[in-house]
Design an enzyme around this catalytic site. Sequence first.
Site, PDB file in Angstrom:
ATOM      1  CE  LYS A   3      -3.829   2.340   2.179  1.00 34.50           C
ATOM      2  NZ  LYS A   3      -4.129   3.308   1.153  1.00 34.50           N
ATOM      3  CD  GLU A  44      -2.418  10.401   6.349  1.00 35.35           C
ATOM      4  OE1 GLU A  44      -2.794   9.936   7.434  1.00 35.35           O
ATOM      5  OE2 GLU A  44      -2.847   9.984   5.256  1.00 35.35           O
TER       6      GLU A  44
HETATM    7  O1  KPL Z   1      -5.137   5.312  -0.880  1.00 41.55           O
HETATM    8  C1  KPL Z   1      -5.320   6.195  -1.689  1.00 41.55           C
HETATM    9  C2  KPL Z   1      -5.373   7.578  -1.169  1.00 41.55           C
HETATM   10  O2  KPL Z   1      -5.932   8.453  -1.814  1.00 41.55           O
HETATM   11  O3  KPL Z   1      -4.835   7.781  -0.061  1.00 41.55           O
HETATM   12  C3  KPL Z   1      -5.419   5.869  -3.144  1.00 41.55           C
HETATM   13  C4  KPL Z   1      -5.233   4.393  -3.338  1.00 41.55           C
HETATM   14  C5  KPL Z   1      -4.378   6.601  -3.899  1.00 41.55           C
HETATM   15  C6  KPL Z   1      -6.790   6.150  -3.697  1.00 41.55           C
HETATM   16  O4  KPL Z   1      -7.044   7.476  -3.897  1.00 41.55           O
END
Ligand code: KPL
Length: 298
Positions: A181, A264
Amino acid sequence: MQKPHWHVLGAGAIGCLFAQGLHRSGSTTTLVMRRGVTVRSLPVVVEHDGQRCEQHLPVITPDDTAEISHLLITTKAYDVHSAVSGIAKLLSDNCVVLLLVNGLGLAEKLRADYPHLDVFCGTTTEGAYQLSAQHIQHAGRGETRVGRAGQDTPPAWFEGFARATDACVWDSDIDSALWSKLAVNCIINPLTAVSGCRNGELARSSELSAQVEALCSEVADISRAAGFDNIAEKLRPAVSAVIAGTADNRSSMLQDIERGRQTEIDYITGYLLKIAEQHGIQAPKNRSLLERIRNRAP
Ligand code: KPL
């Protein structure tokens, strides 16, 4: 096993979704709100497929005297430490803490600062956004993975927790899920944030696609050095799939910037670059994005 009493710290979209899910599946659930909140309960409203579900959940603040045995943290990454230190005296010995937060590096710090806590990590692809305070739209069902490095079998509390959503699995290789992720977020979030575009634009624009390619190559090198070869090999198609699946989304980092909020970035690209440095890897494209986001005009 009697279902544990969950406290949820961070009543944003994901926090409200899980708080209501836990409550509806039979776990006693309390929202932990900031100092100064005087109400003793709050309505949490989740909209999904044209249906509206409202549940009143009890509220505590750091000034209360409750004992917390199971804590779900869904704050922004940069709020975790101050939020936890505010309620540290309420946390029982061996309190279960489940971090469902973007970015990496937080669990290590929590374990170092509070060695008596039993820290677990999770990642979710549930799609939810806030309509107003404690009122959210559940936009898309996703999957939640929970685990702790080196732990193959789930702890007793997991079965009840997993009922909060349709798809929640124990992942004995949670570090790979979290890194995967992180790797995708390192590419999509900062690039959409500096370009001011929806995720899908990263595939439509040839200039942005070239930047995605270059970032993927750096992130893949760092992933390999960190021991995630499998993620490195599949990174480019994985990023394309997320871009296609979330084409209409404004990434969370773009939304933070548009709302003038802190981002973040330090827990996403910042963490990636910390690992890169440990392996002597230069990642100039990622570093330049980090600097641009950190130094952006307010
Ligand atoms: O996790 C996401 C985010 O915006 O923080 C994604 C996967 C990029 C989807 O917008």
